[in-house]
Scaffold this active site. Structure first.
Site, PDB file in Angstrom:
ATOM      1  N   PHE A  83      42.375 -88.541 -68.394  1.00  0.00           N
ATOM      2  CA  PHE A  83      43.011 -89.395 -69.498  1.00  0.00           C
ATOM      3  C   PHE A  83      43.911 -88.267 -70.442  1.00  0.00           C
ATOM      4  O   PHE A  83      43.406 -87.017 -70.054  1.00  0.00           O
ATOM      5  CB  PHE A  83      41.884 -89.972 -70.450  1.00  0.00           C
ATOM      6  CG  PHE A  83      41.075 -90.793 -70.065  1.00  0.00           C
ATOM      7  CD1 PHE A  83      41.439 -92.159 -70.343  1.00  0.00           C
ATOM      8  CD2 PHE A  83      40.243 -90.835 -68.946  1.00  0.00           C
ATOM      9  CE1 PHE A  83      40.608 -93.377 -70.050  1.00  0.00           C
ATOM     10  CE2 PHE A  83      39.331 -91.871 -68.381  1.00  0.00           C
ATOM     11  CZ  PHE A  83      39.578 -93.134 -68.856  1.00  0.00           C
ATOM     12  N   THR A 132      38.847 -90.388 -63.404  1.00  0.00           N
ATOM     13  CA  THR A 132      40.052 -90.749 -64.085  1.00  0.00           C
ATOM     14  C   THR A 132      40.427 -89.889 -65.207  1.00  0.00           C
ATOM     15  O   THR A 132      39.455 -89.209 -65.634  1.00  0.00           O
ATOM     16  CB  THR A 132      39.669 -92.112 -64.721  1.00  0.00           C
ATOM     17  OG1 THR A 132      39.283 -93.082 -63.971  1.00  0.00           O
ATOM     18  CG2 THR A 132      40.898 -92.626 -65.566  1.00  0.00           C
TER      19      THR A 132
END
Length: 432
Positions: free
Chosen positions: A310, A308
């Site tokens: 960010f 992921t």
């Protein structure tokens, strides 16, 4: 939010104004050679405009969300926020204490770890007034302790004070109102794709991207102590986590229903707080430790390459540099058909600037465009905002010239941030 275009009757240059920084503070920006202007109007009374001057002079910024020094300003700002953002609260009822069940699946029950002392997520009602700031960085994230976003905040800012927020919107507002110094929020996952909500919020708010961090995601199947996999009837987690583990759950032979909740660690907290012995959560190993759950299976994501991305958000932009790899994020709109998109992308291709991402989102204020000029036809097209990430610093002349050319073909252009790329080594899932 309303983006300005040439037909609005408002001059873009009329929005540019120089402001005097507060006493003891200065704004430092490197001059560049072209003009990038955008007008912005939010639902609140704050307006902001940003530009880079053509004559090489440093530019002053007036940021939306800046709160006045008096208590009345704080109360007014928080009243506006409370009327616009409604926190989603879910009331749960206790299903009975551990003493009601003595044996589960042939095992004696264990006492739960008390979780009352864990920090509660920040809600919109907590955004007034700001506490006194110390030397420790305060970083807002969405979720509860044990969430992957908390781990990303710790990777981005080691030894920071992580502030949990119940919504992405609240994390944005926490930074704008000086409750937090930074926000660390997900924008895309290698398996699940983009988090569209945060792309919309990036355009709605006036925060700047000042960095990025990529976090490998290792999902675990968690349940109360003594519970066995074959007696589970339900698995709860964030929708993306459920999608990322769909095949593995089937391979484990689990005949369970899938239910979505707001975040992964929140699912673990919900099971522990309500003593749910037929339900498992997909969350991190840290969530299991915090909420007294056992790990039934580890590394259950379908693909070991589960990462992921960010972004770190701040009130002020950072000064771009050329001594290390940088990435720049922009958003633009056009109203002259699809051929303009090719011209915009060509501006980067001709200068050998690599694009790492392009994302389109429907234009909120003008979602539909009629095909013919007479407005009598039936064929319609969606109007889009385009988000683009490219590998170049705004201090690079190539990037400056590319954006100068892009501005000629677009009705709206905004630089979301120019920031260092995350170059930390990545390793696959621990299950391998």
């Amino acid at each position: 939010m309303q983006s300005l275009n040439p037909s609005s009757g408002i001059s873009l240059k009329s929005l540019i104004r120089k402001t005097t920084p507060p006493p003891g503070q200065t704004h430092r920006f490197d001059p560049v050679r072209f003009v990038i202007q955008c007008g912005y109007r939010s639902d609140s009374t704050n307006t902001s405009a940003s530009t880079v001057n053509t004559n090489g002079a440093p530019t002053s910024y007036n940021f939306a969300g800046h709160v006045g020094s008096s208590r009345a300003d704080w109360q007014s700002s928080c009243a506006i926020l409370a009327s616009k953002v409604v926190s989603q609260q879910q009331d749960t009822e206790k299903t009975g204490g551990a003493g009601d069940i003595t044996v589960v699946n042939g095992h004696k029950t264990l006492d739960l770890v008390p979780i009352d002392n864990l920090p509660k997520p920040l809600t919109i009602t907590d955004l007034s007034p700001a506490p006194m700031h110390g030397s420790q960085m305060r970083v807002a994230y969405q979720g509860v302790p044990g969430a992957y976003s908390e781990a990303a905040a710790g990777k981005a800012y080691p030894n920071c004070e992580a502030i949990p927020c119940d919504q992405f919107e609240v994390a944005f507002q926490a930074v704008e109102l000086w409750i937090a110094d930074r926000a660390v929020l997900p924008v895309e996952n290698s398996l699940g794709g983009s988090i569209h909500r945060n792309y919309d919020l990036l355009l709605r708010h006036r925060l700047h991207i000042v960095g990025e961090v990529q976090l490998p995601v290792h999902h675990c199947l968690l349940a109360l102590p003594g519970v066995r996999k074959e007696y589970l009837t339900r698995v709860i987690s964030h929708p993306q986590a459920l999608a990322q583990c769909e095949l593995t759950l089937t391979k484990l032979g689990l005949n369970v229903s899938r239910e979505a909740v707001d975040d992964t660690a929140g699912a673990a907290e919900y099971i522990a707080a309500n003593n749910l012995r037929d339900t498992a959560a997909i969350a991190s190993a840290r969530a299991a430790e915090l909420y007294g759950l056992q790990i039934l299976a580890e590394g259950i994501q379908d693909d070991s390459s589960n990462v992921t991305r960010f972004v770190m958000l701040a009130r002020d932009p950072i000064i771009p540099r050329t001594d290390r790899p940088f990435k720049t994020s922009i958003v633009f709109a056009h109203d002259k058909g699809t051929s303009v998109l090719f011209k915009v992308l060509s501006a980067f291709a001709f200068r050998n600037i690599s694009l790492t991402k392009i994302e389109s989102r429907p234009h909120r204020n003008r979602p539909i465009r009629l095909v013919d000029d007479a407005n009598v036809g039936t064929a319609k097209h969606f109007e889009y905002m385009f988000y683009v990430d490219f590998e170049a610093s705004m201090a690079d002349v190539r990037a400056q010239n590319a954006l100068a050319e892009v501005q000629e073909f677009t009705s709206f252009l905004r630089v979301l941030g120019s920031y260092p790329m995350d170059m930390t080594p990545w390793c696959p899932s621990r299950e391998e």
